[in-house]
Design a protein around this motif. Structure first.
Motif, PDB file in Angstrom:
ATOM      1  N   ALA A 165       0.841  -1.209   0.000  1.00  0.00           N
ATOM      2  CA  ALA A 165       0.000   0.000   0.000  1.00  0.00           C
ATOM      3  C   ALA A 165       0.871   1.252   0.000  1.00  0.00           C
ATOM      4  CB  ALA A 165      -0.934  -0.009   1.202  1.00  0.00           C
ATOM      5  N   ALA A 166       1.955   1.232   0.788  1.00  0.00           N
ATOM      6  CA  ALA A 166       2.849   2.394   0.844  1.00  0.00           C
ATOM      7  C   ALA A 166       3.579   2.580  -0.488  1.00  0.00           C
ATOM      8  CB  ALA A 166       3.854   2.227   1.987  1.00  0.00           C
ATOM      9  N   ILE A 167       3.985   1.478  -1.087  1.00  0.00           N
ATOM     10  CA  ILE A 167       4.665   1.529  -2.396  1.00  0.00           C
ATOM     11  C   ILE A 167       3.724   2.148  -3.437  1.00  0.00           C
ATOM     12  CG2 ILE A 167       5.569   0.112  -4.306  1.00  0.00           C
ATOM     13  CD1 ILE A 167       7.412  -0.381  -2.057  1.00  0.00           C
ATOM     14  N   ASP A 168       2.482   1.645  -3.466  1.00  0.00           N
ATOM     15  CA  ASP A 168       1.532   2.115  -4.481  1.00  0.00           C
ATOM     16  C   ASP A 168       1.145   3.571  -4.243  1.00  0.00           C
ATOM     17  OD1 ASP A 168       1.667  -0.265  -5.816  1.00  0.00           O
ATOM     18  OD2 ASP A 168      -0.103  -1.136  -4.859  1.00  0.00           O
ATOM     19  N   ALA A 169       1.036   3.957  -2.969  1.00  0.00           N
ATOM     20  CA  ALA A 169       0.745   5.370  -2.659  1.00  0.00           C
ATOM     21  C   ALA A 169       1.897   6.251  -3.147  1.00  0.00           C
ATOM     22  CB  ALA A 169       0.515   5.550  -1.165  1.00  0.00           C
ATOM     23  N   ALA A 170       3.124   5.769  -2.959  1.00  0.00           N
ATOM     24  CA  ALA A 170       4.295   6.532  -3.424  1.00  0.00           C
ATOM     25  C   ALA A 170       4.274   6.672  -4.940  1.00  0.00           C
ATOM     26  CB  ALA A 170       5.577   5.853  -2.955  1.00  0.00           C
ATOM     27  N   LEU A 171       3.891   5.600  -5.638  1.00  0.00           N
ATOM     28  CA  LEU A 171       3.830   5.647  -7.108  1.00  0.00           C
ATOM     29  C   LEU A 171       2.780   6.660  -7.572  1.00  0.00           C
ATOM     30  CD1 LEU A 171       4.112   1.820  -7.909  1.00  0.00           C
ATOM     31  CD2 LEU A 171       5.757   3.592  -8.579  1.00  0.00           C
ATOM     32  N   CYS A 172       1.615   6.648  -6.908  1.00  0.00           N
ATOM     33  CA  CYS A 172       0.541   7.580  -7.291  1.00  0.00           C
ATOM     34  C   CYS A 172       0.959   9.026  -7.041  1.00  0.00           C
ATOM     35  CB  CYS A 172      -0.741   7.280  -6.510  1.00  0.00           C
ATOM     36  SG  CYS A 172      -1.508   5.721  -6.984  1.00  0.00           S
ATOM     37  N   GLU A 173       1.588   9.231  -5.898  1.00  0.00           N
ATOM     38  CA  GLU A 173       1.992  10.591  -5.526  1.00  0.00           C
ATOM     39  C   GLU A 173       3.069  11.109  -6.483  1.00  0.00           C
ATOM     40  OE1 GLU A 173       3.942  12.830  -1.710  1.00  0.00           O
ATOM     41  OE2 GLU A 173       2.859  10.945  -1.356  1.00  0.00           O
ATOM     42  N   LEU A 174       4.005  10.237  -6.809  1.00  0.00           N
ATOM     43  CA  LEU A 174       5.092  10.600  -7.717  1.00  0.00           C
ATOM     44  C   LEU A 174       4.535  10.985  -9.088  1.00  0.00           C
ATOM     45  CD1 LEU A 174       8.226  10.576  -7.880  1.00  0.00           C
ATOM     46  CD2 LEU A 174       8.061   8.212  -8.691  1.00  0.00           C
ATOM     47  N   ASP A 175       3.553  10.210  -9.557  1.00  0.00           N
ATOM     48  CA  ASP A 175       2.952  10.505 -10.861  1.00  0.00           C
ATOM     49  C   ASP A 175       2.213  11.835 -10.820  1.00  0.00           C
ATOM     50  OD1 ASP A 175       1.943   9.627 -13.627  1.00  0.00           O
ATOM     51  OD2 ASP A 175       0.109  10.102 -12.517  1.00  0.00           O
ATOM     52  N   GLY A 176       1.397  11.993  -9.794  1.00  0.00           N
ATOM     53  CA  GLY A 176       0.759  13.288  -9.563  1.00  0.00           C
ATOM     54  C   GLY A 176      -0.487  13.591 -10.386  1.00  0.00           C
ATOM     55  N   THR A 177      -0.842  12.712 -11.331  1.00  0.00           N
ATOM     56  CA  THR A 177      -2.058  12.955 -12.117  1.00  0.00           C
ATOM     57  C   THR A 177      -3.159  11.998 -11.642  1.00  0.00           C
ATOM     58  OG1 THR A 177      -1.599  11.287 -13.816  1.00  0.00           O
ATOM     59  CG2 THR A 177      -0.635  13.470 -14.154  1.00  0.00           C
ATOM     60  N   ALA A 178      -4.401  12.293 -12.019  1.00  0.00           N
ATOM     61  CA  ALA A 178      -5.521  11.443 -11.598  1.00  0.00           C
ATOM     62  C   ALA A 178      -5.537  10.130 -12.369  1.00  0.00           C
ATOM     63  CB  ALA A 178      -6.843  12.178 -11.803  1.00  0.00           C
ATOM     64  N   ASN A 179      -4.958  10.116 -13.581  1.00  0.00           N
ATOM     65  CA  ASN A 179      -5.053   8.906 -14.417  1.00  0.00           C
ATOM     66  C   ASN A 179      -3.680   8.320 -14.778  1.00  0.00           C
ATOM     67  OD1 ASN A 179      -4.103  10.778 -16.167  1.00  0.00           O
ATOM     68  ND2 ASN A 179      -5.900  10.804 -17.514  1.00  0.00           N
ATOM     69  N   LYS A 180      -2.661   8.688 -14.043  1.00  0.00           N
ATOM     70  CA  LYS A 180      -1.304   8.126 -14.202  1.00  0.00           C
ATOM     71  C   LYS A 180      -0.697   8.422 -15.577  1.00  0.00           C
ATOM     72  CE  LYS A 180      -2.162   4.807 -10.586  1.00  0.00           C
ATOM     73  NZ  LYS A 180      -3.550   5.162 -10.257  1.00  0.00           N
ATOM     74  N   ALA A 181      -1.153   9.503 -16.170  1.00  0.00           N
ATOM     75  CA  ALA A 181      -0.727   9.830 -17.535  1.00  0.00           C
ATOM     76  C   ALA A 181       0.733  10.293 -17.593  1.00  0.00           C
ATOM     77  CB  ALA A 181      -1.636  10.915 -18.114  1.00  0.00           C
ATOM     78  N   ARG A 182       1.266  10.860 -16.499  1.00  0.00           N
ATOM     79  CA  ARG A 182       2.602  11.447 -16.579  1.00  0.00           C
ATOM     80  C   ARG A 182       3.682  10.366 -16.657  1.00  0.00           C
ATOM     81  NH1 ARG A 182       7.011  13.511 -14.059  1.00  0.00           N
ATOM     82  NH2 ARG A 182       6.575  12.522 -12.059  1.00  0.00           N
ATOM     83  N   LEU A 183       3.714   9.441 -15.688  1.00  0.00           N
ATOM     84  CA  LEU A 183       4.702   8.356 -15.737  1.00  0.00           C
ATOM     85  C   LEU A 183       4.179   7.166 -16.543  1.00  0.00           C
ATOM     86  CD1 LEU A 183       5.924   8.569 -12.052  1.00  0.00           C
ATOM     87  CD2 LEU A 183       7.265   9.149 -14.085  1.00  0.00           C
ATOM     88  N   GLY A 184       2.855   7.115 -16.714  1.00  0.00           N
ATOM     89  CA  GLY A 184       2.251   6.038 -17.513  1.00  0.00           C
ATOM     90  C   GLY A 184       1.776   4.872 -16.658  1.00  0.00           C
ATOM     91  N   ALA A 185       0.519   4.473 -16.865  1.00  0.00           N
ATOM     92  CA  ALA A 185      -0.012   3.321 -16.136  1.00  0.00           C
ATOM     93  C   ALA A 185       0.764   2.061 -16.498  1.00  0.00           C
ATOM     94  CB  ALA A 185      -1.497   3.126 -16.440  1.00  0.00           C
ATOM     95  N   ASN A 186       1.330   2.023 -17.723  1.00  0.00           N
ATOM     96  CA  ASN A 186       2.110   0.844 -18.116  1.00  0.00           C
ATOM     97  C   ASN A 186       3.379   0.710 -17.274  1.00  0.00           C
ATOM     98  OD1 ASN A 186       2.921   3.200 -19.439  1.00  0.00           O
ATOM     99  ND2 ASN A 186       3.229   2.233 -21.444  1.00  0.00           N
ATOM    100  N   ALA A 187       4.069   1.839 -17.009  1.00  0.00           N
ATOM    101  CA  ALA A 187       5.261   1.788 -16.150  1.00  0.00           C
ATOM    102  C   ALA A 187       4.849   1.476 -14.708  1.00  0.00           C
ATOM    103  CB  ALA A 187       6.001   3.121 -16.204  1.00  0.00           C
TER     104      ALA A 187
END
Ligand code: PGA
Ligand code: ZN
Length: 432
Positions: free
Chosen positions: A88-110
């Motif tokens: 949960a902490a890892i995934d929260a970090a990934l979401c926060e790092l991306d910073g967009t609502a749909n993961k468009a910046r780093l990409g949902a694929n990454a």
């Protein structure tokens, strides 16, 4: 040695459509390793998390060099040192790092590749197969498989409007037996197609290419294939359809091109209900568009007491949409695709929300897949009850079915096939 993350790497590899995709590898201080490959959809919902693609000329614009570069430049530095068991902490970090609502910046694929690779690494650290690590000592069931016989829609040049013509064997008794029965049906369908004319191969997920005069012609041939296989339609084997109606229109109207029909939302719902009355149909996915919940709900109101109505593009593996759909009695089952939302934790939240409603839940592959078999473990370890992988050919599909067979064998005498228990209560009771 600890379960802290030592390294995170990404690379561009190739999916089952021959398109680039992201593979991620996570190594822990203990030496444990996790590896995962991002799948990719063709009939995607507008509310899905978004893959990062390179664009331009090469590989039709599907390259993932930018997504891979983001893993090296941003994701790895953020995750190194974190505990892989803290998903949960890892995934929260990934979401926060991306910073967009749909993961468009780093990409949902990454992001999905890294999230799943972390999960695999944590299981490897615990020296457990992933399904057992996820089960955490709970008794879990082997999933009821939903297996494609004809592939249509966006996966077959729109040769039929309906995307997936599938079968389900809730009374097979064991997972192994469900596959054996499906193998009979798949072969019988192939013989029928051969008798009708020259075969032109298989669609994206391995189902027979749908050379039909109408959507109902396909339903007739599938029913005949079940009977020709030596099994009984509506007693041993049922039909399951993914209409993927999002691809056919929206609340303003739907086009059934093969049937030369333009239908309102209400008429679309009526057509689907008619099919449920005429054919041995046990499950329908996305009978109307992602935001046309009135029409989806109309199908559920009419036949939801005996037919599973699944939200895929309608729910996009999003817990908040599951809650809203439940409040409106829109569907009675949720499709769960980790890459549709982007992280393991968010997908699990959507699954938990669906199961808390007493709904069915189907862990699902995408039309673009790979040798990655994680969903076999997720469906079993999370005790989702159902698994949708595509057809009964092509090794990116068979790898998943075969992995569940291995899990069944590992469970030994404890193995329990979910069968009809995988459905919401009224459907379960209708089958009893
Ligand atoms: P997709 O199709 O992976 O192309 O989105 C699968 C589905 O609609 O269930
Ligand atoms: Zn679907």
């Amino acid at each position: 040695m600890t379960s802290r993350i030592l390294s995170v790497t990404g690379r561009q590899i190739w999916d089952s459509r021959g398109r680039p995709t992201v593979e991620a590898e996570v190594v822990l201080e203990s030496g444990a390793l996790g590896r995962a490959i991002a799948p990719a959809g063709a009939s995607r919902g507008a509310h899905e998390a978004i893959d990062l693609r390179d664009g331009g000329e090469a590989f039709g614009g599907f390259g993932v060099n930018r997504a891979v570069a983001g893993i090296a430049a941003e994701i790895a530095p953020a995750l190194i040192g974190m505990d892989a068991r803290e998903q949960a902490a890892i995934d929260a970090a990934l979401c926060e790092l991306d910073g967009t609502a749909n993961k468009a910046r780093l990409g949902a694929n990454a992001i999905v590749a890294v999230s799943l690779a972390v999960l695999h690494a944590a299981a490897d650290h615990a020296r457990e197969p992933l399904w057992r690590y996820l089960a955490g000592g709970r008794k879990v069931r082997l999933p009821l498989p939903e297996i494609q016989i004809f592939g249509g829609g966006a996966h077959a040049g729109r040769r039929t409007d309906v995307q997936d013509f599938m079968v389900m064997c809730p009374k097979a008794g064991t997972f192994r037996r469900a596959l054996e029965i499906t193998a009979d049906v798949y072969r019988a369908a192939g013989r029928l197609m051969e008798a009708r004319g020259p075969l032109s191969g298989v669609a994206d997920e391995g189902g027979w290419w749908p050379d039909f005069a109408s959507n109902e012609d396909a339903l007739d041939v599938l029913t005949k294939a079940i009977e020709a296989s030596g099994h009984r339609a509506g007693e041993d084997v049922w039909i399951s359809l993914d209409i993927a109606a999002n691809e056919l229109g929206d609340a303003a109207g739907y086009t059934l091109a093969l049937d030369d029909r333009r239908l309102s939302g209400g008429e679309m719902a009526g057509r689907i209900v008619e099919w449920c009355n005429r054919y041995p149909i046990l499950s329908i996915e996305d009978p109307a568009g992602q935001d046309d919940w009135d029409s989806v709900g109309a199908v559920t109101a009419a036949v939801g007491n005996r037919v599973q109505i699944i939200g895929d593009d309608v729910l996009v593996t999003n817990a908040a949409r599951v809650e809203r759909a439940a409040a409106g009695n829109v569907v009675n089952a949720a499709l769960i695709k980790v890459n549709q939302v982007g992280t393991v934790t968010e997908a699990k939240a959507a699954l938990d929300a669906a199961l808390a409603q007493g709904w069915g839940a189907i862990v699902s592959a995408r039309s673009g897949e790979s040798e990655d078999v994680a969903i076999a473990h997720l469906s079993t370890g999370w005790d989702a009850g159902q698994l949708k992988v595509g057809s009964f050919t092509r090794s990116e599909r068979m790898a998943k079915w075969n992995e569940v067979l291995r899990i069944e064998e590992a469970m030994g005498a404890d193995a329990v096939y979910a069968g009809a228990s995988a459905f919401a209560a009224p459907i379960r009771e209708a089958l009893a």
